[in-house]
Motif scaffolding. Sequence first.
Motif, short mmCIF file in Angstrom:
data_model
loop_
_atom_site.label_atom_id
_atom_site.label_comp_id
_atom_site.label_asym_id
_atom_site.label_seq_id
_atom_site.Cartn_x
_atom_site.Cartn_y
_atom_site.Cartn_z
N ALA A 125 -2.62 25.83 -5.74
CA ALA A 125 -2.36 24.39 -5.87
C ALA A 125 -0.93 24.06 -5.45
CB ALA A 125 -2.60 23.94 -7.31
N VAL A 126 0.03 24.87 -5.90
CA VAL A 126 1.43 24.64 -5.53
C VAL A 126 1.62 24.82 -4.03
CG1 VAL A 126 3.79 25.48 -5.82
CG2 VAL A 126 2.29 25.27 -7.81
N GLU A 127 1.01 25.89 -3.47
CA GLU A 127 1.14 26.14 -2.03
C GLU A 127 0.55 24.99 -1.22
OE1 GLU A 127 -0.78 29.83 -1.27
OE2 GLU A 127 0.74 31.04 -2.31
N LEU A 128 -0.65 24.53 -1.60
CA LEU A 128 -1.29 23.47 -0.84
C LEU A 128 -0.57 22.13 -1.01
CD1 LEU A 128 -5.08 24.26 -1.41
CD2 LEU A 128 -3.74 24.58 0.67
N ALA A 129 0.00 21.90 -2.17
CA ALA A 129 0.75 20.66 -2.38
C ALA A 129 1.97 20.63 -1.48
CB ALA A 129 1.17 20.55 -3.85
N GLU A 130 2.64 21.76 -1.33
CA GLU A 130 3.81 21.82 -0.45
C GLU A 130 3.41 21.67 1.01
OE1 GLU A 130 5.51 25.56 -1.53
OE2 GLU A 130 6.53 24.76 -3.32
#
Length: 218
Positions: A40-45
């Motif tokens: 989730a963090v990777e895709l949000a960035e």
Amino acid sequence: MTIRVLIADDQAMVRAGFAMILAAEDDIDVVAEAPDGVYAVELAERHRPDVVLMDIRMPRMDGLEALRRLTRPGTVNPPKVVVVTTFDDDDYVQRALSEGASGFLIKDSGPALLVEAIRAAASGEALVSPAITVRLLRRLNSAAPAPRKPHTALSAREEDLVRLVARGRTNAEIAAELTISVGTVKTHLGNVQTKLSARNRVEIAAWAWESGLVEGRR
């Protein structure tokens, strides 16, 4: 304006269900789906969504830690995070909101409330499931330590606005009740957030209950 949404939940059927609900809305576009907090963090960035729908219990990294990383101080244009979970637990709610969540929903709240929460978050407002809002804020009022003092005292008009925020009024409802424009409401809210060091209207509401402003103790 199209609201770009990322869905983070470890259950594929939940992600698919949310995506189907949101696909019916002309102003919402699901740009990515994540099965855990790390992704989730990777895709949000990578995708820079406007709003993230975040489950709490996920493998590798839970939703609360992912929320902290997405909204940490210094982040440029962080997404608004709406926590959507099956756990109707006051501690989860309080922790999520204290970490900067822009909303908290129970998964059985229904499609209409899910869409409303996304739109509210995207516009700078916040929505908490009605079933837990008053319970949570009353708990904060009775159990929290002494509230922080504003950097600068709130004006009488700002206090009126804060009381209405704490009672769950929308910007449009506040404008009608105070006989001012929605733009003026947003200006007052911005000033109040600065004075209280509040990240969103949920923190403003919590401060109002903690300080006794809602129940007329001051």
